[in-house]
Write an enzyme that holds these catalytic residues in place. Structure first.
Site, PDB file in Angstrom:
ATOM      1  N   CYS A  57       4.803  -7.312   2.039  1.00  0.00           N
ATOM      2  CA  CYS A  57       4.779  -5.860   2.229  1.00  0.00           C
ATOM      3  C   CYS A  57       4.511  -5.159   0.890  1.00  0.00           C
ATOM      4  O   CYS A  57       3.678  -4.249   0.801  1.00  0.00           O
ATOM      5  CB  CYS A  57       6.098  -5.393   2.838  1.00  0.00           C
ATOM      6  SG  CYS A  57       6.119  -3.640   3.291  1.00  0.00           S
ATOM      7  N   CYS A  58       5.205  -5.609  -0.178  1.00  0.00           N
ATOM      8  CA  CYS A  58       4.983  -5.010  -1.496  1.00  0.00           C
ATOM      9  C   CYS A  58       3.549  -5.252  -1.963  1.00  0.00           C
ATOM     10  O   CYS A  58       2.946  -4.400  -2.609  1.00  0.00           O
ATOM     11  CB  CYS A  58       5.962  -5.587  -2.524  1.00  0.00           C
ATOM     12  SG  CYS A  58       7.632  -4.909  -2.427  1.00  0.00           S
TER      13      CYS A  58
ATOM     14  N   CYS B  43      10.920   2.521  -2.152  1.00  0.00           N
ATOM     15  CA  CYS B  43      10.727   2.867  -0.745  1.00  0.00           C
ATOM     16  C   CYS B  43      12.089   3.068  -0.063  1.00  0.00           C
ATOM     17  O   CYS B  43      13.070   2.398  -0.409  1.00  0.00           O
ATOM     18  CB  CYS B  43       9.965   1.765  -0.031  1.00  0.00           C
ATOM     19  SG  CYS B  43       8.258   1.586  -0.584  1.00  0.00           S
TER      20      CYS B  43
ATOM     21  N   CYS C 272      14.167   0.134   1.403  1.00  0.00           N
ATOM     22  CA  CYS C 272      14.487  -0.927   0.442  1.00  0.00           C
ATOM     23  C   CYS C 272      15.288  -0.426  -0.757  1.00  0.00           C
ATOM     24  O   CYS C 272      15.379  -1.116  -1.770  1.00  0.00           O
ATOM     25  CB  CYS C 272      13.202  -1.593  -0.050  1.00  0.00           C
ATOM     26  SG  CYS C 272      12.214  -2.291   1.278  1.00  0.00           S
TER      27      CYS C 272
ATOM     28  N   CYS D  35       8.904  -5.915  -7.486  1.00  0.00           N
ATOM     29  CA  CYS D  35       8.039  -5.838  -6.313  1.00  0.00           C
ATOM     30  C   CYS D  35       6.699  -6.511  -6.523  1.00  0.00           C
ATOM     31  O   CYS D  35       5.899  -6.611  -5.603  1.00  0.00           O
ATOM     32  CB  CYS D  35       7.805  -4.377  -5.928  1.00  0.00           C
ATOM     33  SG  CYS D  35       7.071  -3.426  -7.251  1.00  0.00           S
TER      34      CYS D  35
HETATM   35 FE1  SF4 Z   1       7.476  -2.611   1.617  1.00  0.00          FE
HETATM   36 FE2  SF4 Z   1       9.997  -2.298   0.775  1.00  0.00          FE
HETATM   37 FE3  SF4 Z   1       8.085  -3.178  -0.903  1.00  0.00          FE
HETATM   38 FE4  SF4 Z   1       8.104  -0.639  -0.065  1.00  0.00          FE
HETATM   39  S1  SF4 Z   1       9.635  -1.655  -1.378  1.00  0.00           S
HETATM   40  S2  SF4 Z   1       6.342  -1.932  -0.204  1.00  0.00           S
HETATM   41  S3  SF4 Z   1       8.793  -0.881   2.102  1.00  0.00           S
HETATM   42  S4  SF4 Z   1       8.907  -4.212   0.925  1.00  0.00           S
END
Ligand code: SF4
Length: 257
Positions: free
Chosen positions: A120-121, A204, A207, A231
């Site tokens: 996701c990151c 985010c 998170c 991240c």
């Molecule tokens: Fe995804 Fe969380 Fe990374 Fe944001 S911080 S990009 S929501 S995993």
């Protein structure tokens, strides 16, 4: 040439303002400030704006809009635009990549596994940043050494191994959280409303959570995970990076596990 400048210029004793100005003048039009709208980054943004260093012939200011930011962050973006009147480019992930990832792995895949979180990151942050930095020669970040063990040796200026040919400038690397707060007060810098509610490091919304006073500043990020709290923007194990890349390059989504 730049390596000898860096080696001989004793960057460690330069002030944050000097480093920001040096970046704009040394890399006019090819330097980028990646602003997360945390307090540190608001300090850097203030320095760039007050110094008249923003824009096409100076430093390009960008922010990664992951689509999962706090409402308070969007409020602050609007406030910063009003106050400083400088261009701030919001950069988005590729819609197709997000769509594919979310449909195959779920909207909250980050809670399921470390690899899901890093995917996701990668989709929402790392790959958009890589696009933004293409062609740039230097980027500025708001890292501080006392934020975490991983950041404790952050140099003020150094080649960025994650972006070959590019320099990474961390003008606040030797600042304490107290110095950040003092600058914010003295220069009336707008900051996120979340800071006064116990959020020290802000990312985010799903998170990030508030931490008790005195706790590790990064402990509110991905709090369900053990170990490193990064991240991938500032550290990415090569093996995992290449696995994520393979995953994202596949026409059909299978699995990265
Ligand atoms: Fe995804 Fe969380 Fe990374 Fe944001 S911080 S990009 S929501 S995993």
């Amino acid at each position: 040439m730049l390596a000898s400048e860096v080696a001989g210029a004793e960057w460690e004793t330069a002030s944050a303002e000097q480093l920001v100005r040096w970046t704009a003048e040394r890399f006019p039009g090819t330097s980028v400030f990646a602003c997360s709208f945390g307090a540190e980054d608001m300090v850097v943004l203030d320095m760039i704006a007050r110094g008249g260093l923003a824009g096409a012939r100076g430093i390009r200011i960008v922010s990664l809009d992951t689509g999962r930011l706090f409402p308070e962050t969007y409020d602050l973006i609007a406030e910063a635009r009003r106050k400083y009147g400088v261009p701030i480019d919001l950069v988005f992930p590729e819609a197709g990549e997000v769509e594919r990832m979310v449909n195959e792995k779920g909207p909250n895949l980050f809670y399921d596994s470390v690899e899901g979180r890093k995917l996701c990151c990668s989709v929402r942050k790392v790959r958009p940043l890589d696009r933004v930095l293409k062609g740039a020669e230097a980027w500025i970040v708001g890292l501080r050494r006392d934020q975490s063990a991983e950041r404790s040796t952050t140099p003020k200026v150094a080649p960025d191994p994650s972006h070959p040919g590019m320099y990474k400038v961390s003008p606040l690397s030797d600042w304490s959280w107290g110095e950040v707060q003092r600058y914010v007060r003295e220069h009336e810098v707008p900051v996120s409303a979340l800071h006064s509610r116990g959020f020290v490091s802000i990312g985010c919304a799903p998170c990030t959570r508030a931490v008790p006073v005195g706790a590790d500043p990064r402990s509110g990020r991905w709090w369900w995970e053990e170990g490193t709290k990064e991240c991938g923007l500032h550290a990415a194990p090569p093996s995992l990076t290449s696995r994520l890349k393979s995953y994202l390059d596949m026409p059909q989504l299978n699995t990265i596990a």
